[in-house]
Each structure stands twice: as C-alpha cells, then as structure tokens.
Motif scaffolding. Structure first.
Motif, PDB file in Angstrom:
ATOM      1  N   PRO A  23      28.311 -55.072 -10.064  1.00  0.00           N
ATOM      2  CA  PRO A  23      27.066 -55.671 -10.570  1.00  0.00           C
ATOM      3  C   PRO A  23      26.672 -56.950  -9.842  1.00  0.00           C
ATOM      4  CG  PRO A  23      28.485 -55.055 -12.396  1.00  0.00           C
ATOM      5  CD  PRO A  23      29.292 -54.874 -11.141  1.00  0.00           C
ATOM      6  N   ILE A  24      27.641 -57.794  -9.538  1.00  0.00           N
ATOM      7  CA  ILE A  24      27.357 -59.041  -8.814  1.00  0.00           C
ATOM      8  C   ILE A  24      26.894 -58.726  -7.406  1.00  0.00           C
ATOM      9  CG2 ILE A  24      28.363 -61.188  -7.951  1.00  0.00           C
ATOM     10  CD1 ILE A  24      30.296 -61.008 -10.370  1.00  0.00           C
ATOM     11  N   ALA A  25      27.560 -57.793  -6.760  1.00  0.00           N
ATOM     12  CA  ALA A  25      27.163 -57.393  -5.408  1.00  0.00           C
ATOM     13  C   ALA A  25      25.763 -56.785  -5.409  1.00  0.00           C
ATOM     14  CB  ALA A  25      28.185 -56.411  -4.841  1.00  0.00           C
ATOM     15  N   THR A  26      25.435 -56.031  -6.439  1.00  0.00           N
ATOM     16  CA  THR A  26      24.103 -55.437  -6.551  1.00  0.00           C
ATOM     17  C   THR A  26      23.031 -56.519  -6.622  1.00  0.00           C
ATOM     18  OG1 THR A  26      25.008 -53.509  -7.696  1.00  0.00           O
ATOM     19  CG2 THR A  26      22.655 -53.924  -7.952  1.00  0.00           C
ATOM     20  N   LEU A  34      17.434 -56.949   0.215  1.00  0.00           N
ATOM     21  CA  LEU A  34      16.238 -56.181  -0.116  1.00  0.00           C
ATOM     22  C   LEU A  34      15.040 -57.056  -0.481  1.00  0.00           C
ATOM     23  CD1 LEU A  34      17.940 -53.380  -2.256  1.00  0.00           C
ATOM     24  CD2 LEU A  34      17.346 -53.336   0.173  1.00  0.00           C
ATOM     25  N   ARG A  35      15.271 -58.359  -0.668  1.00  0.00           N
ATOM     26  CA  ARG A  35      14.217 -59.324  -0.987  1.00  0.00           C
ATOM     27  C   ARG A  35      13.428 -58.949  -2.247  1.00  0.00           C
ATOM     28  NH1 ARG A  35      15.309 -63.719   2.114  1.00  0.00           N
ATOM     29  NH2 ARG A  35      15.500 -63.168   4.289  1.00  0.00           N
ATOM     30  N   ARG A  36      14.136 -58.483  -3.253  1.00  0.00           N
ATOM     31  CA  ARG A  36      13.494 -58.132  -4.517  1.00  0.00           C
ATOM     32  C   ARG A  36      13.367 -59.383  -5.377  1.00  0.00           C
ATOM     33  NH1 ARG A  36      10.709 -54.468  -3.470  1.00  0.00           N
ATOM     34  NH2 ARG A  36      10.283 -54.289  -5.674  1.00  0.00           N
ATOM     35  N   PRO A  37      12.382 -59.411  -6.284  1.00  0.00           N
ATOM     36  CA  PRO A  37      12.273 -60.547  -7.217  1.00  0.00           C
ATOM     37  C   PRO A  37      13.519 -60.645  -8.110  1.00  0.00           C
ATOM     38  CG  PRO A  37      10.281 -59.188  -7.280  1.00  0.00           C
ATOM     39  CD  PRO A  37      11.290 -58.459  -6.439  1.00  0.00           C
TER      40      PRO A  37
END
Length: 103
Positions: A23-26, A34-37
């Motif tokens: 989860p932390i790596a995600t 991925l530059r997601r918000p």
C-alpha cells in the motif's frame, strides 16, 4: 475473534513484510511516477491495503470495512476541528474589525 498471523505469506516474515509494504509503495508510485493527485493515490493505497488485509491476512470483510470507517473518522476529525476553529477565528476577526471601525 480475529487472530492476526505475523507471517501469512508462506510462513515467511520477509515475504509478509513485502506484501505489507505494497500500500505504501502504491501511494508513492502513484504520486511520484504516475503523477496522480493525492486523493487518487491515497484511494489506490487504501484499496491495495484493504485487498491485502482481506486476501492475505484473512481479515473478515466486515472488520475491514469497520477499520476503514474508523480510520476515516479519526483522520478527518482533527482536520475538521482545525478548519472549524480557523473559520470561527476568522469570522471573529472580521466582525471585530467592522465594529472597531464603526462600519
């Protein structure tokens, strides 16, 4: 009653730690690569953590949902308390400024 196993992945502590890090790596990959918000990255981390808890650690689904709800409340409560008090102090400052100037 749920008894948590410390080594659910093949009886190996190292493999279990690697699954626990997912989860932390995600979140880090979603934010950095991925530059997601932030809200999307944290939601992805939540879903991966929830899947790991249910599928790997065999946490019952009801307990997993309850954990998400409790975590959300305990995460939002302090933030909303600070926002509420900031708005209150701002409004007090605005009102006191108006009454001091005679407007």
């Amino acid at each position: 009653m749920f008894n948590q196993s410390l080594t659910p992945v093949g009886g190996s502590l190292i493999l279990s730690v690697l699954v626990a890090v997912l989860p932390i790596a995600t979140v880090l990959v979603a934010l950095g690569v991925l530059r997601r918000p932030a809200w999307q990255a944290s939601l992805a981390g939540l879903l991966v953590g929830l899947a790991a808890a249910i599928l790997v650690w065999k946490l019952p689904v009801g307990l997993a949902i309850d954990s998400v709800a409790a975590g959300s409340v305990f995460a939002l409560w302090p933030v909303m308390w600070i926002v509420f008090n900031a708005l209150l102090l701002y409004n007090i400052a605005v009102i006191s400024t108006h009454s001091a100037t005679g407007c």
